[in-house]
Design a protein around this motif. Structure first.
Motif, short mmCIF file in Angstrom:
data_model
loop_
_atom_site.label_atom_id
_atom_site.label_comp_id
_atom_site.label_asym_id
_atom_site.label_seq_id
_atom_site.Cartn_x
_atom_site.Cartn_y
_atom_site.Cartn_z
N HIS A 10 -6.17 -7.19 -2.69
CA HIS A 10 -6.67 -6.80 -1.17
C HIS A 10 -6.15 -7.97 -0.32
N MET A 11 -6.43 -9.23 -0.59
CA MET A 11 -6.10 -10.12 0.29
C MET A 11 -4.61 -10.25 0.35
N ARG A 51 0.91 -1.21 -0.16
CA ARG A 51 -0.11 -0.06 0.19
C ARG A 51 0.92 1.37 0.02
N ASP A 109 -10.01 -8.20 -5.32
CA ASP A 109 -9.94 -8.74 -4.19
C ASP A 109 -8.88 -9.59 -4.12
N GLN A 123 -2.66 -7.34 0.14
CA GLN A 123 -2.39 -6.45 1.03
C GLN A 123 -2.92 -6.62 2.53
N ASN A 124 -3.73 -7.34 2.74
CA ASN A 124 -4.06 -7.67 4.16
C ASN A 124 -3.00 -8.45 4.98
N LEU A 125 -2.47 -9.31 4.18
CA LEU A 125 -1.46 -10.31 4.80
C LEU A 125 -0.23 -9.58 4.90
N SER A 126 -0.08 -8.51 3.89
CA SER A 126 1.60 -7.96 4.10
C SER A 126 1.38 -6.94 5.19
N ASN A 127 0.30 -6.37 5.71
CA ASN A 127 0.15 -5.68 6.89
C ASN A 127 -0.20 -6.39 8.06
N ALA A 128 -0.18 -7.61 8.09
CA ALA A 128 -0.61 -8.36 9.44
C ALA A 128 0.37 -8.39 10.51
#
Length: 90
Positions: free
Chosen positions: A82-83, A68, A79, A85-90
């Motif tokens: 987005h999946m 991001r 999507d 991205q969500n894992l990269s910022n977890a």
């Protein structure tokens, strides 16, 4: 159930190999985490989006989008991204 592997499973295996060999360690890690969590359950359309990301997008752009740091080009803002991205910022 048949002994032959489904077309979808064969496609997943090919994408798993390709996704694990991006060329940069950072992207290999990001994509590897995504594949470990989601590859087995992606739909055919999601596999299309994933394939476009790992085939068409240069490493530097992919990393910026996945973390991001920059907004993704509209055609790749899916999507699946987005999946990732969500894992990269977890």
């Amino acid at each position: 159930m048949t002994d032959s592997i489904s077309e979808l499973e064969m496609r997943r295996k090919k994408l798993q190999f390709r996704g694990g060999h991006r060329g940069t360690k950072e992207n290999d890690i990001l994509i590897g985490r995504f594949m470990d969590k989601h590859l087995a359950t992606l739909t055919s359309e999601q596999l299309d989006a994933f394939e476009a990301l790992i085939v068409d997008v240069p490493d530097a752009d992919f990393f910026k989008w996945a973390t991001r740091k920059e907004a993704a080009a509209e055609q790749y803002d899916t999507d699946v991204l987005h999946m990732i991205q969500n894992l990269s910022n977890a």
